[in-house]
Scaffold this motif. Sequence first.
Motif, PDB file in Angstrom:
ATOM      1  N   ASP A  11       0.543  -1.223  -0.268  1.00 18.67           N
ATOM      2  CA  ASP A  11       0.206   0.280  -0.616  1.00 18.67           C
ATOM      3  C   ASP A  11       0.720   1.540  -0.101  1.00 18.67           C
ATOM      4  O   ASP A  11       2.117   1.134   0.849  1.00 18.67           O
ATOM      5  CB  ASP A  11      -0.549  -0.161   1.132  1.00 18.67           C
ATOM      6  N   ASP A  12       0.430   2.380  -0.655  1.00 20.15           N
ATOM      7  CA  ASP A  12       1.702   3.279  -1.201  1.00 20.15           C
ATOM      8  C   ASP A  12       1.699   4.464   0.394  1.00 20.15           C
ATOM      9  O   ASP A  12       1.798   6.071   0.503  1.00 20.15           O
ATOM     10  CB  ASP A  12       1.203   4.008  -2.723  1.00 20.15           C
ATOM     11  N   GLU A  13      -0.337   4.580   0.995  1.00 20.92           N
ATOM     12  CA  GLU A  13      -0.960   4.756   2.159  1.00 20.92           C
ATOM     13  C   GLU A  13      -0.346   4.771   3.446  1.00 20.92           C
ATOM     14  O   GLU A  13       0.053   3.238   3.906  1.00 20.92           O
ATOM     15  CB  GLU A  13      -1.933   4.714   2.340  1.00 20.92           C
ATOM     16  N   VAL A  35       6.071  -0.341  -0.720  1.00 11.77           N
ATOM     17  CA  VAL A  35       4.872   0.643  -0.837  1.00 11.77           C
ATOM     18  C   VAL A  35       4.787   1.194  -2.341  1.00 11.77           C
ATOM     19  O   VAL A  35       3.619   1.755  -2.654  1.00 11.77           O
ATOM     20  CB  VAL A  35       5.548   2.060  -0.703  1.00 11.77           C
ATOM     21  N   ASN A  36       4.820   0.163  -2.955  1.00 10.98           N
ATOM     22  CA  ASN A  36       4.387   0.158  -4.248  1.00 10.98           C
ATOM     23  C   ASN A  36       4.570  -1.590  -5.365  1.00 10.98           C
ATOM     24  O   ASN A  36       4.874  -2.182  -4.119  1.00 10.98           O
ATOM     25  CB  ASN A  36       4.875   0.912  -5.575  1.00 10.98           C
ATOM     26  N   MET A  58      -1.457   2.012  -5.830  1.00 10.45           N
ATOM     27  CA  MET A  58      -0.690   2.242  -5.935  1.00 10.45           C
ATOM     28  C   MET A  58       0.219   2.932  -7.089  1.00 10.45           C
ATOM     29  O   MET A  58       0.027   2.871  -8.381  1.00 10.45           O
ATOM     30  CB  MET A  58       0.513   1.235  -5.631  1.00 10.45           C
ATOM     31  N   PRO A  59       1.144   4.248  -7.048  1.00 15.35           N
ATOM     32  CA  PRO A  59       1.601   3.994  -7.750  1.00 15.35           C
ATOM     33  C   PRO A  59       2.628   3.415  -8.527  1.00 15.35           C
ATOM     34  O   PRO A  59       2.798   2.227  -7.708  1.00 15.35           O
ATOM     35  CB  PRO A  59       2.347   5.429  -7.000  1.00 15.35           C
ATOM     36  N   GLU A  60       3.248   3.845  -9.475  1.00 18.07           N
ATOM     37  CA  GLU A  60       4.504   3.108 -10.719  1.00 18.07           C
ATOM     38  C   GLU A  60       3.731   1.821 -11.164  1.00 18.07           C
ATOM     39  O   GLU A  60       4.022   1.349 -12.023  1.00 18.07           O
ATOM     40  CB  GLU A  60       6.198   2.809  -9.394  1.00 18.07           C
ATOM     41  N   ASP A  62       0.075  -0.393  -9.589  1.00 19.67           N
ATOM     42  CA  ASP A  62      -1.430  -0.741  -9.427  1.00 19.67           C
ATOM     43  C   ASP A  62      -1.349  -1.974  -8.816  1.00 19.67           C
ATOM     44  O   ASP A  62      -1.107  -2.893  -9.294  1.00 19.67           O
ATOM     45  CB  ASP A  62      -2.455  -0.122  -9.904  1.00 19.67           C
TER      46      ASP A  62
END
Length: 69
Positions: A11-13, A35-36, A58-60, A62
């Motif tokens: 998760d990116d949060e 984080v991604n 998520m960035p980069e 998902d």
Amino acid sequence: MAEQRRVLVADDEPDLLYAVKLYLEDEGYTVFSAVNGQVALEILKDRLPDVVVLDVMMPEMDGFETLKH
């Protein structure tokens, strides 16, 4: 003694990732965090978790793209 179950959480949060990690560790799981999606795939190869929890957005890379790989 039973082997500890391993969980990968991506998760990116940061706050959500931290909270989920704490709850799972409190229940006796070994938790790896990413984080991604790209980091999740790297951890997946090295640690071979029993279950993976992916955030969809998520960035980069998902969660859906990560799942495809």
